[in-house]
Scaffold this motif. Sequence first.
Motif, mmCIF file in Angstrom:
data_model
loop_
_atom_site.group_PDB
_atom_site.id
_atom_site.type_symbol
_atom_site.label_atom_id
_atom_site.label_comp_id
_atom_site.label_asym_id
_atom_site.label_seq_id
_atom_site.Cartn_x
_atom_site.Cartn_y
_atom_site.Cartn_z
ATOM 1 N N ALA A 49 0.842 -1.199 0.000
ATOM 2 C CA ALA A 49 0.000 0.000 0.000
ATOM 3 C C ALA A 49 0.873 1.243 0.000
ATOM 4 O O ALA A 49 2.001 1.213 0.493
ATOM 5 N N THR A 50 0.340 2.332 -0.571
ATOM 6 C CA THR A 50 1.016 3.619 -0.520
ATOM 7 C C THR A 50 0.020 4.705 -0.157
ATOM 8 O O THR A 50 -1.202 4.539 -0.324
ATOM 9 N N ILE A 51 0.555 5.836 0.319
ATOM 10 C CA ILE A 51 -0.288 6.972 0.683
ATOM 11 C C ILE A 51 0.470 8.244 0.341
ATOM 12 O O ILE A 51 1.677 8.355 0.592
ATOM 13 N N THR A 52 -0.242 9.197 -0.252
ATOM 14 C CA THR A 52 0.384 10.442 -0.671
ATOM 15 C C THR A 52 0.706 11.327 0.536
ATOM 16 O O THR A 52 0.191 11.092 1.634
ATOM 17 N N PRO A 53 1.538 12.359 0.340
ATOM 18 C CA PRO A 53 1.968 13.182 1.473
ATOM 19 C C PRO A 53 0.824 13.762 2.298
ATOM 20 O O PRO A 53 0.914 13.799 3.528
ATOM 21 N N GLY A 54 -0.246 14.200 1.650
ATOM 22 C CA GLY A 54 -1.364 14.777 2.389
ATOM 23 C C GLY A 54 -2.335 13.743 2.923
ATOM 24 O O GLY A 54 -3.235 14.057 3.702
ATOM 25 N N ALA A 61 -2.466 -3.117 -3.100
ATOM 26 C CA ALA A 61 -2.379 -4.336 -3.904
ATOM 27 C C ALA A 61 -3.745 -5.017 -3.880
ATOM 28 O O ALA A 61 -4.453 -4.972 -2.875
ATOM 29 N N ASP A 62 -4.097 -5.650 -4.969
ATOM 30 C CA ASP A 62 -5.394 -6.322 -5.044
ATOM 31 C C ASP A 62 -5.556 -7.346 -3.930
ATOM 32 O O ASP A 62 -6.658 -7.542 -3.416
ATOM 33 N N SER A 63 -4.470 -7.974 -3.545
ATOM 34 C CA SER A 63 -4.534 -9.058 -2.569
ATOM 35 C C SER A 63 -4.892 -8.577 -1.163
ATOM 36 O O SER A 63 -5.287 -9.388 -0.317
ATOM 37 N N VAL A 64 -4.774 -7.263 -0.907
ATOM 38 C CA VAL A 64 -5.057 -6.756 0.442
ATOM 39 C C VAL A 64 -6.223 -5.778 0.478
ATOM 40 O O VAL A 64 -6.615 -5.324 1.563
ATOM 41 N N LYS A 65 -6.764 -5.438 -0.672
ATOM 42 C CA LYS A 65 -7.878 -4.488 -0.713
ATOM 43 C C LYS A 65 -9.040 -4.972 0.138
ATOM 44 O O LYS A 65 -9.425 -6.129 0.090
ATOM 45 N N GLY A 66 -9.574 -4.043 0.928
ATOM 46 C CA GLY A 66 -10.699 -4.386 1.795
ATOM 47 C C GLY A 66 -10.290 -4.976 3.123
ATOM 48 O O GLY A 66 -11.130 -5.112 4.027
ATOM 49 N N ARG A 67 -9.023 -5.327 3.272
ATOM 50 C CA ARG A 67 -8.536 -5.911 4.532
ATOM 51 C C ARG A 67 -7.502 -5.019 5.225
ATOM 52 O O ARG A 67 -7.448 -4.972 6.452
ATOM 53 N N PHE A 68 -6.680 -4.354 4.447
ATOM 54 C CA PHE A 68 -5.617 -3.503 4.989
ATOM 55 C C PHE A 68 -5.971 -2.030 4.777
ATOM 56 O O PHE A 68 -6.587 -1.670 3.766
ATOM 57 N N THR A 69 -5.534 -1.196 5.708
ATOM 58 C CA THR A 69 -5.727 0.244 5.597
ATOM 59 C C THR A 69 -4.442 0.964 5.947
ATOM 60 O O THR A 69 -3.884 0.753 7.025
ATOM 61 N N ILE A 70 -3.980 1.804 5.034
ATOM 62 C CA ILE A 70 -2.796 2.617 5.289
ATOM 63 C C ILE A 70 -3.252 4.015 5.694
ATOM 64 O O ILE A 70 -4.238 4.540 5.162
ATOM 65 N N SER A 71 -2.537 4.592 6.649
ATOM 66 C CA SER A 71 -2.839 5.951 7.091
ATOM 67 C C SER A 71 -1.543 6.613 7.542
ATOM 68 O O SER A 71 -0.505 5.950 7.630
ATOM 69 N N ARG A 72 -1.615 7.902 7.818
ATOM 70 C CA ARG A 72 -0.423 8.618 8.272
ATOM 71 C C ARG A 72 -0.823 9.749 9.188
ATOM 72 O O ARG A 72 -1.926 10.299 9.086
ATOM 73 N N ASP A 73 0.101 10.085 10.066
ATOM 74 C CA ASP A 73 -0.051 11.232 10.957
ATOM 75 C C ASP A 73 1.196 12.082 10.775
ATOM 76 O O ASP A 73 2.256 11.782 11.332
ATOM 77 N N GLN A 82 -2.945 -0.876 9.128
ATOM 78 C CA GLN A 82 -3.877 -1.713 9.865
ATOM 79 C C GLN A 82 -4.213 -2.925 9.016
ATOM 80 O O GLN A 82 -4.694 -2.773 7.890
ATOM 81 N N MET A 83 -3.943 -4.105 9.551
ATOM 82 C CA MET A 83 -4.147 -5.336 8.803
ATOM 83 C C MET A 83 -5.208 -6.178 9.501
ATOM 84 O O MET A 83 -5.003 -6.619 10.633
ATOM 85 N N ASN A 84 -6.323 -6.382 8.838
ATOM 86 C CA ASN A 84 -7.421 -7.180 9.374
ATOM 87 C C ASN A 84 -7.638 -8.426 8.521
ATOM 88 O O ASN A 84 -7.166 -8.499 7.388
ATOM 89 N N SER A 85 -8.363 -9.360 9.069
ATOM 90 C CA SER A 85 -8.680 -10.606 8.346
ATOM 91 C C SER A 85 -7.421 -11.216 7.735
ATOM 92 O O SER A 85 -7.396 -11.587 6.557
ATOM 93 N N LEU A 86 -6.392 -11.321 8.530
ATOM 94 C CA LEU A 86 -5.104 -11.807 8.020
ATOM 95 C C LEU A 86 -5.199 -13.258 7.568
ATOM 96 O O LEU A 86 -5.949 -14.068 8.144
ATOM 97 N N LYS A 87 -4.431 -13.555 6.532
ATOM 98 C CA LYS A 87 -4.385 -14.887 5.938
ATOM 99 C C LYS A 87 -2.958 -15.430 6.026
ATOM 100 O O LYS A 87 -2.005 -14.643 6.071
ATOM 101 N N PRO A 88 -2.791 -16.734 5.993
ATOM 102 C CA PRO A 88 -1.427 -17.284 6.011
ATOM 103 C C PRO A 88 -0.559 -16.729 4.884
ATOM 104 O O PRO A 88 0.649 -16.551 5.081
ATOM 105 N N GLU A 89 -1.149 -16.438 3.748
ATOM 106 C CA GLU A 89 -0.371 -15.895 2.624
ATOM 107 C C GLU A 89 0.084 -14.459 2.849
ATOM 108 O O GLU A 89 0.845 -13.910 2.043
#
Length: 118
Positions: A49-54, A61-73, A82-89
């Motif tokens: 995942a990536t996040i712009t400066p603002g 990545a398609d494999s993590v969409k809907g499960r992972f969330t990137i944020s910044r402070d 934040q990684m939810n619904s983690l899978k062995p892969e």
Amino acid sequence: QVQLVESGGGSVQAGGSLRLSCTASGSSFSINVMGWYRQAPGKQRELVATITPGGSVTNYADSVKGRFTISRDNAKSTALLQMNSLKPEDTAVYYCNALSLGSGRSYWGQGTQVTVSS
């Protein structure tokens, strides 16, 4: 020069959650595109995942969409994953990356291990 330190990795069962943190120092954090990448044994490093400066634009990545969330402070020079619904892969070493829009240079953290058991 930017120094990145990751934390928050560990072991969890499938379906569980983890939150990774990346703290930056040494340069202006707010001009960096921040990203998380991962590398599993025997595989190439891949974008997570990536996040712009603002913080207004994120990419996953398609494999993590809907499960992972990137944020910044930006006030704390911290990027989170934040990684939810983690899978062995999802098992891999996760790396924080900072791409400076000022210099064009890319910086990496030391990596943190995430292990998901079935």
